[in-house]
Write a protein that holds these residues in place. Structure first.
Motif, mmCIF file in Angstrom:
data_model
loop_
_atom_site.group_PDB
_atom_site.id
_atom_site.type_symbol
_atom_site.label_atom_id
_atom_site.label_comp_id
_atom_site.label_asym_id
_atom_site.label_seq_id
_atom_site.Cartn_x
_atom_site.Cartn_y
_atom_site.Cartn_z
ATOM 1 N N GLU A 68 -5.813 6.896 28.978
ATOM 2 C CA GLU A 68 -6.941 6.990 29.908
ATOM 3 C C GLU A 68 -6.682 6.167 31.168
ATOM 4 O O GLU A 68 -7.058 6.573 32.275
ATOM 5 N N LYS A 81 -4.398 8.019 33.561
ATOM 6 C CA LYS A 81 -5.116 9.048 34.333
ATOM 7 C C LYS A 81 -5.721 8.459 35.607
ATOM 8 O O LYS A 81 -5.937 9.171 36.589
ATOM 9 N N LYS A 82 -5.998 7.160 35.567
ATOM 10 C CA LYS A 82 -6.585 6.483 36.723
ATOM 11 C C LYS A 82 -5.524 5.916 37.656
ATOM 12 O O LYS A 82 -5.849 5.227 38.637
ATOM 13 N N TRP A 121 -11.170 4.321 19.994
ATOM 14 C CA TRP A 121 -10.142 4.750 20.939
ATOM 15 C C TRP A 121 -9.187 5.696 20.208
ATOM 16 O O TRP A 121 -8.315 5.260 19.446
ATOM 17 N N GLU A 124 -6.437 11.877 21.970
ATOM 18 C CA GLU A 124 -7.028 13.219 21.916
ATOM 19 C C GLU A 124 -5.958 14.313 21.921
ATOM 20 O O GLU A 124 -6.194 15.408 21.430
ATOM 21 N N LYS A 142 -16.193 9.319 23.278
ATOM 22 C CA LYS A 142 -15.211 9.072 24.340
ATOM 23 C C LYS A 142 -15.024 7.576 24.613
ATOM 24 O O LYS A 142 -15.070 7.099 25.745
ATOM 25 N N ALA A 180 -12.398 5.535 24.408
ATOM 26 C CA ALA A 180 -11.239 5.114 25.199
ATOM 27 C C ALA A 180 -11.490 5.351 26.688
ATOM 28 O O ALA A 180 -11.160 4.510 27.533
ATOM 29 N N GLU A 181 -12.084 6.487 27.011
ATOM 30 C CA GLU A 181 -12.371 6.811 28.414
ATOM 31 C C GLU A 181 -13.352 5.806 29.021
ATOM 32 O O GLU A 181 -13.147 5.300 30.127
ATOM 33 N N ALA A 236 -11.693 2.434 29.467
ATOM 34 C CA ALA A 236 -10.797 2.453 30.635
ATOM 35 C C ALA A 236 -11.604 2.328 31.922
ATOM 36 O O ALA A 236 -11.176 1.662 32.872
ATOM 37 N N ASN A 237 -12.770 2.941 31.959
ATOM 38 C CA ASN A 237 -13.640 2.817 33.139
ATOM 39 C C ASN A 237 -14.052 1.360 33.350
ATOM 40 O O ASN A 237 -14.082 0.874 34.486
#
Length: 426
Positions: free
Chosen positions: A23, A26-27, A230, A233, A403, A405-406, A409-410
């Motif tokens: 995650e 992705k950022k 976490w 996916e 979600k 983990a997402e 991560a945020n």
């Protein structure tokens, strides 16, 4: 920006960091994961930088240096710190963890890798404590190693967390102290329990756990967060061996039986005989993960021995998951939406066993020392009733939607943007 993650345990400890790392990638972050050399292929397979820690974690677990602990006191003495080889391995491991942090902009660390906090302080960068279990004191439920014991009210609950936090620090600090003194001749500045310090804007705590399993306490500080497990996916590209694929197609859903990285190899034959006898009595099929605590045998029409498969892919195909109660395996079983039977060997496994039973997704846990053919047969039969099946399915759907983990991560992204934004303005 580079985020380094420090893991010190088994695959169950390392895999959640991979999920979080995906995650963060992705950022736009670079991610480096420090873990036992055992997991190099796993970590690099997902495209991360890998920092190897000396020693094979599975060999250590099978060596007898780590003892089973069925009480809080035994938990704090479960590692044989007097063993000279283990001491040198611990000091070397701290050196590897320190080196892994070079060039980092933030450090995410497991509670067993407390050097992460002190290196972050030394470098002037944020640190994030990433715990697989609730660690911050609360009055609402006991600490994880006290959870399966007597209940004595809110003040007692908070006391158990304080004892656990201090005891865990005592275990985790030894290697850091020896390494730092050997390398620098003095201790890190402010060398003391870091866990209570991980509750600020730039030093938050994340719990990789579903709030449906252990609710977020109302008395937790603002900077402690629990959004969900976490999970990795991306499992759709996994292709099972032909033998496993055919076995799943050739009959009703089987049981999964596996004890992860725990178990005494000396008793593996006896344990395998017990499991096979119980299976024969129930008439059910099974996939048995041969490893520590379980001996590989010849396959039969109703029993298939495997050397491993991704839990996220495998467990949804099962009628029930029989496991040791490790945090990672418990999480994967919950996510799959199928019933469980927990056979705890020690440490926090008793807590997960009790909690699964309380949530209605498992039979009553059977401590490994009390496992018999008959009580395993009874537990298997219990998990096949409609109520447990329905509850496991319901909870699985909730957990898959979280979600964790997402969202975690945020939070890390926000922490770093705030920290480095303020630093620039300053």
């Amino acid at each position: 920006m580079l985020i380094t993650m420090l893991s010190t345990g088994t695959r169950g400890d390392t895999q959640p960091f991979i999920a979080l790392g995906l995650e963060l990638k992705k950022k736009g972050y670079r991610v480096r994961i420090a873990a036992s050399k055992t997991y190099r292929d796993l970590v690099e397979g997902y495209g991360f930088e890998f920092a190897s820690l000396r020693g094979d974690v599975n060999e250590i677990l099978e060596s007898g240096l780590v003892k089973e602990s069925d009480s809080p006191l035994k938990f704090f003495t479960s590692l044989n710190f007097k063993n000279e080889d283990l001491q040198e391995l611990m000091i070397g491991g701290q050196e590897d963890l320190h080196k892994a942090c070079e060039g980092s902009d933030a450090i995410v660390y497991h509670p067993g890798a407390t050097i992460g906090y002190f290196v972050a302080q030394e470098m002037g960068i944020p640190s994030i404590l990433a715990s697989p279990f609730p660690m911050t004191p609360t009055k609402e439920y006991p600490a994880i190693i006290f959870y399966d014991r007597m209940r004595m009210g809110k003040l007692y609950n908070k006391l158990t967390h304080t004892i656990f936090e201090k005891g865990f620090w005592k275990m985790a600090s030894g290697g850091v102290k020896r390494y730092w003194m050997r390398a620098y001749g003095e201790l890190p500045q402010g060398f003391s329990n870091p866990y209570p310090k991980q509750r600020t804007d730039s030093h938050p705590t994340l719990v990789s756990l579903s709030p449906t399993v252990f609710p977020v306490p109302t008395d937790w500080p603002h900077h402690v967060h629990s959004y969900g497990y976490w999970f990795i996916e991306e499992t759709s590209d996994y292709i099972p061996p032909v033998e496993l694929a055919n076995f799943l197609k050739e009959g009703p859903a089987p049981l999964y039986i596996g004890f992860g990285s725990v178990g005494d190899k000396k008793n593996a034959s006896k344990a395998t005989n017990l499991v096979l006898s119980a299976l024969e009595k129930t008439g059910m099929r099974a996939v048995i993960n041969a490893g520590a605590g379980m001996e590989e045998r010849n396959n039969t029409k109703n029993v298939l021995f495997i050397k491993g498969a991704p839990h996220e892919w495998l467990f949804p195909h099962m009628a029930a998951v029989i496991h040791h109660g490790g945090a990672g395996t418990t999480a994967a079983a919950l996510r799959s939406g199928v019933p469980q039977i927990v056979i705890p060997f020690g440490n926090d496994q008793y807590a997960w066993g009790r909690r699964m039973y309380e949530l209605g997704v498992a039979s009553q846990a059977i401590p490994r020392k009390k496992l018999t053919i008959d009580n395993l047969v009874n537990a298997i039969q219990d998990t096949q009733n409609e109520q447990i099946i329905a509850k496991a399915k319901e909870l699985g759907e909730i957990i898959r939607s979280e979600k964790g983990a997402e969202k975690s991560a945020n939070l890390i992204d926000q922490t770093l943007k705030s920290y480095y934004g303020n630093k620039k303005r300053g």
